[in-house]
Scaffold this motif. Structure first.
Motif, PDB file in Angstrom:
ATOM      1  N   ASP A 181       5.980   8.610   2.881  1.00  0.00           N
ATOM      2  CA  ASP A 181       6.272   8.435   4.293  1.00  0.00           C
ATOM      3  C   ASP A 181       4.911   8.616   4.905  1.00  0.00           C
ATOM      4  O   ASP A 181       4.795   7.656   5.961  1.00  0.00           O
ATOM      5  CB  ASP A 181       7.173   9.558   4.769  1.00  0.00           C
ATOM      6  CG  ASP A 181       8.481   9.350   4.410  1.00  0.00           C
ATOM      7  OD1 ASP A 181       9.193   8.191   4.267  1.00  0.00           O
ATOM      8  OD2 ASP A 181       9.390  10.469   4.417  1.00  0.00           O
ATOM      9  N   PHE A 182       3.984   9.426   4.666  1.00  0.00           N
ATOM     10  CA  PHE A 182       2.808   9.505   5.457  1.00  0.00           C
ATOM     11  C   PHE A 182       2.144   8.430   4.990  1.00  0.00           C
ATOM     12  O   PHE A 182       1.355   7.763   6.083  1.00  0.00           O
ATOM     13  CB  PHE A 182       2.023  10.655   4.853  1.00  0.00           C
ATOM     14  CG  PHE A 182       0.662  10.889   5.425  1.00  0.00           C
ATOM     15  CD1 PHE A 182       0.266  11.185   6.663  1.00  0.00           C
ATOM     16  CD2 PHE A 182      -0.287  10.384   4.559  1.00  0.00           C
ATOM     17  CE1 PHE A 182      -0.767  11.412   7.137  1.00  0.00           C
ATOM     18  CE2 PHE A 182      -1.703  10.569   4.938  1.00  0.00           C
ATOM     19  CZ  PHE A 182      -1.925  10.863   6.408  1.00  0.00           C
ATOM     20  N   GLU A 183       2.042   7.810   3.761  1.00  0.00           N
ATOM     21  CA  GLU A 183       1.142   6.684   3.589  1.00  0.00           C
ATOM     22  C   GLU A 183       1.550   5.415   4.349  1.00  0.00           C
ATOM     23  O   GLU A 183       0.848   4.320   4.842  1.00  0.00           O
ATOM     24  CB  GLU A 183       1.348   6.362   2.036  1.00  0.00           C
ATOM     25  CG  GLU A 183       0.412   7.382   1.153  1.00  0.00           C
ATOM     26  CD  GLU A 183       0.961   7.452  -0.242  1.00  0.00           C
ATOM     27  OE1 GLU A 183       1.313   6.561  -0.699  1.00  0.00           O
ATOM     28  OE2 GLU A 183       0.089   8.143  -0.977  1.00  0.00           O
ATOM     29  N   ARG A 184       3.001   5.282   4.523  1.00  0.00           N
ATOM     30  CA  ARG A 184       3.681   4.013   5.191  1.00  0.00           C
ATOM     31  C   ARG A 184       3.182   4.293   6.602  1.00  0.00           C
ATOM     32  O   ARG A 184       2.794   3.246   7.436  1.00  0.00           O
ATOM     33  CB  ARG A 184       5.183   4.085   4.835  1.00  0.00           C
ATOM     34  CG  ARG A 184       5.772   2.985   5.875  1.00  0.00           C
ATOM     35  CD  ARG A 184       7.178   2.810   5.608  1.00  0.00           C
ATOM     36  NE  ARG A 184       7.926   4.147   5.732  1.00  0.00           N
ATOM     37  CZ  ARG A 184       8.207   4.713   6.908  1.00  0.00           C
ATOM     38  NH1 ARG A 184       7.909   3.968   7.924  1.00  0.00           N
ATOM     39  NH2 ARG A 184       8.958   5.817   6.934  1.00  0.00           N
ATOM     40  N   ARG A 185       3.300   5.239   7.103  1.00  0.00           N
ATOM     41  CA  ARG A 185       2.908   5.460   8.642  1.00  0.00           C
ATOM     42  C   ARG A 185       1.644   5.203   9.049  1.00  0.00           C
ATOM     43  O   ARG A 185       1.179   4.758   9.953  1.00  0.00           O
ATOM     44  CB  ARG A 185       3.231   7.129   8.796  1.00  0.00           C
ATOM     45  CG  ARG A 185       4.957   7.311   9.275  1.00  0.00           C
ATOM     46  CD  ARG A 185       5.111   8.563   9.977  1.00  0.00           C
ATOM     47  NE  ARG A 185       4.321   9.749   9.415  1.00  0.00           N
ATOM     48  CZ  ARG A 185       4.905  10.405   8.572  1.00  0.00           C
ATOM     49  NH1 ARG A 185       6.083  10.492   8.082  1.00  0.00           N
ATOM     50  NH2 ARG A 185       3.978  11.420   8.180  1.00  0.00           N
ATOM     51  N   GLU A 186       0.693   5.947   8.050  1.00  0.00           N
ATOM     52  CA  GLU A 186      -0.700   5.397   8.062  1.00  0.00           C
ATOM     53  C   GLU A 186      -1.193   4.204   8.156  1.00  0.00           C
ATOM     54  O   GLU A 186      -1.855   3.662   8.883  1.00  0.00           O
ATOM     55  CB  GLU A 186      -1.622   6.317   7.030  1.00  0.00           C
ATOM     56  CG  GLU A 186      -2.886   6.258   7.273  1.00  0.00           C
ATOM     57  CD  GLU A 186      -3.523   7.327   8.455  1.00  0.00           C
ATOM     58  OE1 GLU A 186      -4.801   7.202   8.737  1.00  0.00           O
ATOM     59  OE2 GLU A 186      -2.613   7.891   8.825  1.00  0.00           O
ATOM     60  N   ARG A 187      -0.565   3.471   7.052  1.00  0.00           N
ATOM     61  CA  ARG A 187      -0.795   2.002   6.991  1.00  0.00           C
ATOM     62  C   ARG A 187      -0.415   1.069   8.303  1.00  0.00           C
ATOM     63  O   ARG A 187      -0.831   0.420   8.994  1.00  0.00           O
ATOM     64  CB  ARG A 187       0.005   1.433   5.780  1.00  0.00           C
ATOM     65  CG  ARG A 187      -0.474   1.485   4.426  1.00  0.00           C
ATOM     66  CD  ARG A 187      -0.135   0.545   3.533  1.00  0.00           C
ATOM     67  NE  ARG A 187       1.482   0.699   3.480  1.00  0.00           N
ATOM     68  CZ  ARG A 187       2.329   1.485   2.746  1.00  0.00           C
ATOM     69  NH1 ARG A 187       1.479   2.348   2.113  1.00  0.00           N
ATOM     70  NH2 ARG A 187       3.552   1.564   2.740  1.00  0.00           N
ATOM     71  N   GLU A 188       0.839   1.534   8.969  1.00  0.00           N
ATOM     72  CA  GLU A 188       1.501   1.053  10.234  1.00  0.00           C
ATOM     73  C   GLU A 188       0.592   1.261  11.190  1.00  0.00           C
ATOM     74  O   GLU A 188       0.232   0.477  12.227  1.00  0.00           O
ATOM     75  CB  GLU A 188       2.953   1.588  10.337  1.00  0.00           C
ATOM     76  CG  GLU A 188       3.814   0.961   9.446  1.00  0.00           C
ATOM     77  CD  GLU A 188       5.387   1.576   9.654  1.00  0.00           C
ATOM     78  OE1 GLU A 188       5.640   2.426  10.309  1.00  0.00           O
ATOM     79  OE2 GLU A 188       5.988   1.062   8.750  1.00  0.00           O
ATOM     80  N   ARG A 189       0.163   2.499  11.345  1.00  0.00           N
ATOM     81  CA  ARG A 189      -0.941   3.011  12.300  1.00  0.00           C
ATOM     82  C   ARG A 189      -2.132   2.179  12.569  1.00  0.00           C
ATOM     83  O   ARG A 189      -2.578   1.744  13.529  1.00  0.00           O
ATOM     84  CB  ARG A 189      -1.199   4.460  12.301  1.00  0.00           C
ATOM     85  CG  ARG A 189      -2.274   5.095  13.511  1.00  0.00           C
ATOM     86  CD  ARG A 189      -2.314   6.594  13.027  1.00  0.00           C
ATOM     87  NE  ARG A 189      -3.525   6.800  12.141  1.00  0.00           N
ATOM     88  CZ  ARG A 189      -4.857   6.437  12.256  1.00  0.00           C
ATOM     89  NH1 ARG A 189      -5.230   6.235  13.461  1.00  0.00           N
ATOM     90  NH2 ARG A 189      -5.324   6.483  11.259  1.00  0.00           N
ATOM     91  N   LEU A 190      -2.832   1.937  11.247  1.00  0.00           N
ATOM     92  CA  LEU A 190      -3.971   1.312  11.150  1.00  0.00           C
ATOM     93  C   LEU A 190      -3.655  -0.179  11.456  1.00  0.00           C
ATOM     94  O   LEU A 190      -4.504  -0.910  12.071  1.00  0.00           O
ATOM     95  CB  LEU A 190      -4.317   1.255   9.658  1.00  0.00           C
ATOM     96  CG  LEU A 190      -4.989   2.643   9.250  1.00  0.00           C
ATOM     97  CD1 LEU A 190      -5.524   2.699   7.992  1.00  0.00           C
ATOM     98  CD2 LEU A 190      -6.200   3.249  10.210  1.00  0.00           C
TER      99      LEU A 190
END
Length: 51
Positions: free
Chosen positions: A8-17
């Motif tokens: 979840d964190f990794e996906r959110r971080e990719r989307e944020r970037l």
């Protein structure tokens, strides 16, 4: 020992970037369009100034 994945964190971080990158591109495009629309009107020389 390998770390536990946090998907979840990794996906959110990719989307944020990705959203930051898209926003930067949109801002650059808007700035470029703004400059392109201003430049032709300023670049047209007056023939009366040569006299």
């Amino acid at each position: 020992m390998a770390r536990k994945p946090n998907y979840d964190f990794e996906r959110r971080e990719r989307e944020r970037l990705k959203s930051l990158k898209v926003a930067a591109r949109a801002e650059a495009k808007a700035k470029g369009t703004e400059e392109a629309t201003e430049t032709p009107s300023e670049a047209v020389p007056d023939d009366k100034t040569d006299e």
